[in-house]
Design a protein around this motif. Sequence first.
Motif, PDB file in Angstrom:
ATOM      1  N   CYS A  27      -4.775  -5.204   4.936  1.00 59.26           N
ATOM      2  CA  CYS A  27      -5.342  -4.853   3.628  1.00 59.26           C
ATOM      3  C   CYS A  27      -6.849  -4.652   3.640  1.00 59.26           C
ATOM      4  CB  CYS A  27      -5.005  -5.944   2.600  1.00 59.26           C
ATOM      5  SG  CYS A  27      -3.248  -6.229   2.389  1.00 59.26           S
ATOM      6  N   ILE A  61      -3.056 -11.053  -4.585  1.00 61.94           N
ATOM      7  CA  ILE A  61      -2.299  -9.806  -4.745  1.00 61.94           C
ATOM      8  C   ILE A  61      -1.311  -9.698  -3.587  1.00 61.94           C
ATOM      9  CG2 ILE A  61      -2.463  -7.301  -4.892  1.00 61.94           C
ATOM     10  CD1 ILE A  61      -5.419  -7.756  -5.756  1.00 61.94           C
ATOM     11  N   GLU A  63       2.300  -6.086  -0.337  1.00 61.43           N
ATOM     12  CA  GLU A  63       2.996  -4.815  -0.552  1.00 61.43           C
ATOM     13  C   GLU A  63       2.412  -4.005  -1.707  1.00 61.43           C
ATOM     14  OE1 GLU A  63       5.392  -7.989  -2.750  1.00 61.43           O
ATOM     15  OE2 GLU A  63       4.368  -7.757  -0.816  1.00 61.43           O
ATOM     16  N   MET A  64       1.629  -4.656  -2.580  1.00 61.44           N
ATOM     17  CA  MET A  64       0.980  -3.912  -3.656  1.00 61.44           C
ATOM     18  C   MET A  64      -0.211  -3.105  -3.141  1.00 61.44           C
ATOM     19  SD  MET A  64       0.919  -6.290  -7.073  1.00 61.44           S
ATOM     20  CE  MET A  64       0.090  -4.935  -7.915  1.00 61.44           C
ATOM     21  N   ASP A  89       1.310   0.589   0.913  1.00 64.92           N
ATOM     22  CA  ASP A  89       2.561   1.251   0.523  1.00 64.92           C
ATOM     23  C   ASP A  89       3.562   1.275   1.671  1.00 64.92           C
ATOM     24  OD1 ASP A  89       1.761   1.744  -2.038  1.00 64.92           O
ATOM     25  OD2 ASP A  89       1.108   3.811  -1.675  1.00 64.92           O
ATOM     26  N   SER A 142       6.131  -8.054   4.949  1.00 63.87           N
ATOM     27  CA  SER A 142       5.437  -8.452   3.714  1.00 63.87           C
ATOM     28  C   SER A 142       5.905  -9.807   3.227  1.00 63.87           C
ATOM     29  CB  SER A 142       5.640  -7.394   2.616  1.00 63.87           C
ATOM     30  OG  SER A 142       7.007  -7.263   2.270  1.00 63.87           O
ATOM     31  N   ILE A 152      -5.135   2.081  -6.344  1.00 59.92           N
ATOM     32  CA  ILE A 152      -4.805   0.736  -5.859  1.00 59.92           C
ATOM     33  C   ILE A 152      -5.699  -0.295  -6.535  1.00 59.92           C
ATOM     34  CG2 ILE A 152      -4.956  -0.806  -3.873  1.00 59.92           C
ATOM     35  CD1 ILE A 152      -2.432   0.767  -3.836  1.00 59.92           C
ATOM     36  N   LYS A 210      -4.540  -0.802 -10.048  1.00 59.33           N
ATOM     37  CA  LYS A 210      -3.274  -1.535 -10.082  1.00 59.33           C
ATOM     38  C   LYS A 210      -3.496  -3.019  -9.782  1.00 59.33           C
ATOM     39  CE  LYS A 210      -0.180  -0.770  -6.835  1.00 59.33           C
ATOM     40  NZ  LYS A 210       0.930  -0.155  -6.042  1.00 59.33           N
ATOM     41  N   CYS A 211      -4.342  -3.291  -8.811  1.00 61.16           N
ATOM     42  CA  CYS A 211      -4.633  -4.683  -8.457  1.00 61.16           C
ATOM     43  C   CYS A 211      -5.374  -5.398  -9.587  1.00 61.16           C
ATOM     44  CB  CYS A 211      -5.470  -4.739  -7.183  1.00 61.16           C
ATOM     45  SG  CYS A 211      -4.573  -4.230  -5.697  1.00 61.16           S
ATOM     46  N   TYR A 228      -2.919  -6.217 -12.294  1.00 61.88           N
ATOM     47  CA  TYR A 228      -2.052  -7.321 -11.860  1.00 61.88           C
ATOM     48  C   TYR A 228      -2.756  -8.662 -12.009  1.00 61.88           C
ATOM     49  CZ  TYR A 228       0.593 -10.343  -8.683  1.00 61.88           C
ATOM     50  OH  TYR A 228       1.296 -11.384  -8.151  1.00 61.88           O
TER      51      TYR A 228
END
Length: 566
Positions: A190, A213, A216-217, A220, A227, A283, A286-287, A290
């Motif tokens: 990551c 996080i 897998e988030m 991809d 994971s 990403i 999205k993170c 989350y």
Amino acid sequence: MSLISIEKDTIKLNSRLDEYIFGKTKYNDIVTEKGIFAVSDYSSNGQFNFNFSDWSFSEIKSFNVEGRQERIVFYCGENCLSSKAETLLQLIQKNNKQTKDAYYALCCLLTQAAKENVSLPMNGPGGTIIDFSDNKVSILLIPENLFSYAANSLNASEYSEEKGFYLNPTLNGLSAICFQRSVYAYSLLCNRLPFTNPKQIERNADYLDRNFIPVEMIVDNLDKELSSAINKGLILNSNIVKVPGKKRKGKDVEDLKPVPDFPLELLFSEKDVLHPEIFSEDIEEKCSTYLKTKAARIKTKRTIRRNTQRILVMTAIFIGIFITIKSFTSSHLDDYCSVGLTAEQTIEAFFDGVNRKDVTFLDAIAKGKTVSKYIDTIGNIFVLGKQREAYSQGKGFVSPSEYLCYVTDISLNTYAGLYGITNLKIDGKLTETEYKLHKRKEKYPALNISEGTEEKHKISYYLLMTLDEENDIQVQLNEATVTLVFKKDCWIITDIAYSLEKDMNVNSKLFKADYFNAIIDTNKDILKSVQSIREKYEWLPGDEKIQKQLNAIEYQIMHPLESPDF
């Protein structure tokens, strides 16, 4: 700054202590503590098989260091690596292909150690040296305690980079290995760390609440087996500390079991794959979403956890005084009060309550705007202490006398916080009197004093506290005027007006070195140890307080299920 320096023939660890303070610590007694040197042939398919051997520092030397007037002490050992060797911390800062190779090699090393039950120093990147040369991978793990002692002197940000981000201090053995392996694998894939809070207590809370996080988030189409293995290693909870109210059932129990094996072949296949999506705005958005969603749930959980009542505090070495917070719905008749105490005894009882962090008792014998703010401060210290207990090993915040009875060597330095007062003087007289607290339901005879009678007394005391990441002791001399009013059947403190709050500028490291050496010299006799250094440190608690604490510890060991009798 890096604690490790690699020279042609020598590897040096900076103790960060000058010659005088180092001489007080007796760290030289453990200079031969063993580290691990592991070597494996390098293979294009990533199949490493390490051979393990011991490694240790061989001597202690002092050197001039830029920015320091005194000569600084270093541990020195033979350099068994090539000129290409670097610490993992240095490789992380470069953030190139070799960084990924190092992460992968360490995952292989940790997996082999887990399977073969090899005990490894848990150092993090600052105390890990890697050498890719001569078609071999060589990894040197510096002796753990020596590296920890040096790292503990760093500030929170430096400590986190050298070690803290990569270790869960509540884990040991296989669980600790699996956690560190997952952190390295996560960082490889990551290009970021799973836990990034630089404050240890708050980071421990993130460990407990799985506040990261999922891998897998960020990456991809990552293989589910890989994971899952990474995420499971990151959610391992303490195998030492039991958190009240934290119950797990069913599948979660399996998730919390450390597993020696790890899908290294899957990690190797992903090692050099470019994942441009991990740097994309999508990403990041999205993170961010989350984490914001999870933050709301975590805040609720932590609020509930902070307010859990009647938490029983025990330690493996000493069983201290039980601290009980009474329910607000319970009868006030069960509360201790100041009935039967003189005004001076009421003041002493109040500050003894401060040392116990007994907010219920303080509320019972003190009313008023200024004292309410003071009691709120003690309440905050109590909550912070409970967080320390829940998220890490050891105690929360204890009184000065209990601190001295518990923190008796450098290894226990971070396992207890300190907050409390010593050497209380009332009208210039040191108070070490004996008094007995009574519950209101006992109907103890009140003093023959008229309702509304007021008294004022001058007080002074030392406030001792450790509120930073390094657990450095701070000492403050306080002077104040306390106002009491006789209400109904007892004295009530209505005001504390401070006239002096003076920082004593204590050299915490020197004090601890003196105290730990005194412990050794007196064969762990706490009272004699304190007596031997009290002339130098006048703010230490008196003999009566120390002996009372020792008696309480002995009694609680013999009667662990009984509550304290004040």
